[in-house]
Design an enzyme around this catalytic site. Structure first.
Site, PDB file in Angstrom:
ATOM      1  N   ASP A  61       0.846  -1.200   0.000  1.00 22.02           N
ATOM      2  CA  ASP A  61       0.000   0.000   0.000  1.00 22.02           C
ATOM      3  C   ASP A  61       0.881   1.250   0.000  1.00 22.02           C
ATOM      4  OD1 ASP A  61      -2.181   1.667   0.162  1.00 22.02           O
ATOM      5  OD2 ASP A  61      -2.512   1.351   2.306  1.00 22.02           O
ATOM      6  N   MET A  62       1.306   1.678  -1.192  1.00 26.71           N
ATOM      7  CA  MET A  62       2.238   2.802  -1.325  1.00 26.71           C
ATOM      8  C   MET A  62       1.539   4.104  -1.714  1.00 26.71           C
ATOM      9  SD  MET A  62       5.383   1.820  -0.619  1.00 26.71           S
ATOM     10  CE  MET A  62       4.581   0.984   0.758  1.00 26.71           C
ATOM     11  N   LYS A  63       0.365   4.019  -2.304  1.00 26.95           N
ATOM     12  CA  LYS A  63      -0.378   5.217  -2.748  1.00 26.95           C
ATOM     13  C   LYS A  63       0.518   6.146  -3.570  1.00 26.95           C
ATOM     14  CE  LYS A  63      -3.531   5.140   1.241  1.00 26.95           C
ATOM     15  NZ  LYS A  63      -2.849   4.126   2.082  1.00 26.95           N
ATOM     16  N   LEU A  64       1.147   5.602  -4.585  1.00 23.51           N
ATOM     17  CA  LEU A  64       2.077   6.365  -5.405  1.00 23.51           C
ATOM     18  C   LEU A  64       1.376   7.515  -6.122  1.00 23.51           C
ATOM     19  CD1 LEU A  64       4.072   3.432  -7.058  1.00 23.51           C
ATOM     20  CD2 LEU A  64       4.722   4.781  -5.053  1.00 23.51           C
ATOM     21  N   ASP A  66       2.964  10.658  -8.621  1.00 24.22           N
ATOM     22  CA  ASP A  66       4.086  11.425  -9.159  1.00 24.22           C
ATOM     23  C   ASP A  66       3.882  11.520 -10.668  1.00 24.22           C
ATOM     24  OD1 ASP A  66       6.693  12.606  -9.516  1.00 24.22           O
ATOM     25  OD2 ASP A  66       7.341  11.567  -7.688  1.00 24.22           O
ATOM     26  N   ILE A  67       4.855  12.076 -11.368  1.00 20.98           N
ATOM     27  CA  ILE A  67       4.740  12.134 -12.818  1.00 20.98           C
ATOM     28  C   ILE A  67       4.764  10.718 -13.380  1.00 20.98           C
ATOM     29  CG2 ILE A  67       5.771  14.432 -12.933  1.00 20.98           C
ATOM     30  CD1 ILE A  67       8.353  13.075 -13.922  1.00 20.98           C
ATOM     31  N   GLY A  68       4.216  10.559 -14.571  1.00 19.34           N
ATOM     32  CA  GLY A  68       4.034   9.235 -15.133  1.00 19.34           C
ATOM     33  C   GLY A  68       5.298   8.405 -15.218  1.00 19.34           C
ATOM     34  N   ALA A  69       6.391   9.000 -15.716  1.00 20.36           N
ATOM     35  CA  ALA A  69       7.627   8.233 -15.891  1.00 20.36           C
ATOM     36  C   ALA A  69       8.155   7.709 -14.562  1.00 20.36           C
ATOM     37  CB  ALA A  69       8.682   9.102 -16.576  1.00 20.36           C
ATOM     38  N   ARG A 209      -5.918  -3.127  13.194  1.00 19.08           N
ATOM     39  CA  ARG A 209      -5.876  -3.089  14.661  1.00 19.08           C
ATOM     40  C   ARG A 209      -6.789  -4.089  15.360  1.00 19.08           C
ATOM     41  NH1 ARG A 209      -4.521   2.927  14.306  1.00 19.08           N
ATOM     42  NH2 ARG A 209      -6.478   2.952  13.177  1.00 19.08           N
TER      43      ARG A 209
END
Length: 232
Positions: A61-64, A66-69, A209
Site C-alpha cells: 500500500d504505497m499510494k504512489l 508522481d509524474i508518469g515516468a 488493529r
C-alpha cells in the site's frame, strides 16, 4: 484454510514485529497488507519473506502519486518482488503509468478513491470541491477504471455503488475501514462490518488493529472470517 477475502494490515514498525505477528497468525491468514510506514523498517524484505518463504499474498500500500515516468519506473521495480496488489492515487495519468509499469507481471494496480479516514468536513478543510462524498468517490473510481486500473480502494459505504458501475465488471474492489461487529472505529470514519462490505460488492476487506491488537490475533482473524458471507 484461510479465507483470502481478508487482508490483514501489518501496521507494525519493523520486520521483526511483522514476522512475529505473521507467526502468531499462522495458517489463519493468507493475505497481508504492508504500508508506507513499514517501508523504511524493512517492508520489502518482509514482503519477500512472507511471499517467497511462507506462500502468502502481499498487498503493498504505497499510494504512489508522481509524474508518469517516475510512477512507471517505481511500479516496474515493485513488480520484481512478485507482489499481488499495489496502490496508486487515482489520477488517470498515474494509473496509466502504473498499469504500464506492471505489464507482464501478476501485479494488480489498485487506485485510491477517497481515504476511509476522511469525511466531508475533511474534504472541505482541504478545499476539495463541494459535493456528496459518495458521488466524488464514484467519479474517482470511474475515472481510474477507465484509465485501466485493475481495481479500486474505497470505503465499504461506497462499494455497492462502485460495483454497479459498468467499468467495475471484472475489476477488484478492496475496502479498508472494515470493523468487526463491536470493534472500536479507531481513526476510521466511513466503516462497515465484514459481512456488509462483502455483501455490497467488495472482493477483499482490510482489517488491522482489531486483529493485531487483540490478545489472541489468530482467534480475532478467524472471527472476522466467520463474519464473511459464504462464497457464492
Amino acid at each position: 484454510m484461510a479465507d483470502d477475502r481478508l487482508i490483514v494490515a501489518l501496521d507494525v514498525p519493523n520486520v521483526v514485529q511483522g514476522l512475529d505477528l505473521a507467526e502468531r497468525l499462522g495458517d489463519a491468514v493468507s493475505f497481508y497488507k504492508i504500508g508506507l510506514g513499514m517501508l523504511t523498517g524493512g517492508g520489502l524484505a518482509l514482503a519477500n519473506e512472507l511471499k517467497q518463504e511462507r506462500g502468502k499474498r502481499i498487498f503493498l500500500d504505497m499510494k504512489l502519486f508522481d509524474i508518469g515516468a517516475t510512477v512507471e519506473a517505481a511500479v516496474r521495480g515493485f513488480a520484481s518482488y512478485d507482489l499481488d496488489f499495489l496502490t496508486v492515487h487515482g489520477d488517470p495519468q498515474v494509473v496509466r503509468a502504473a498499469v504500464q509499469g506492471a505489464s507482464g507481471s501478476g501485479l494488480r494496480i489498485l487506485a485510491v478513491t477517497v481515504l476511509t479516514s476522511l469525511d466531508r468536513a475533511d474534504l472541505d478543510a482541504n478545499m476539495i470541491r463541494a459535493g456528496d462524498l459518495a458521488e466524488i468517490t464514484l467519479e474517482r473510481a470511474a475515472r481510474a477504471l477507465d484509465a485501466g486500473a485493475h481495481g479500486v480502494i474505497a470505503s465499504p459505504q461506497e462499494a455497492a455503488a462502485i460495483r454497479a458501475l459498468p467499468q467495475a465488471a471484472g475489476r477488484l474492489i478492496v475496502t479498508p475501514g472494515v470493523r468487526p461487529t463491536g470493534a472500536a472505529l479507531g481513526d476510521q470514519k466511513r466503516v462497515a462490518t465484514p459481512a456488509r462490505a462483502i455483501a455490497d460488492g467488495a472482493d477483499h476487506i482490510v482489517v488491522g488493529r482489531p486483529i493485531w491488537q487483540a490478545g489472541d490475533p489468530r482467534a480475532a482473524a478467524l472471527a472476522v472470517q466467520a463474519e464473511l458471507p459464504t462464497r457464492g
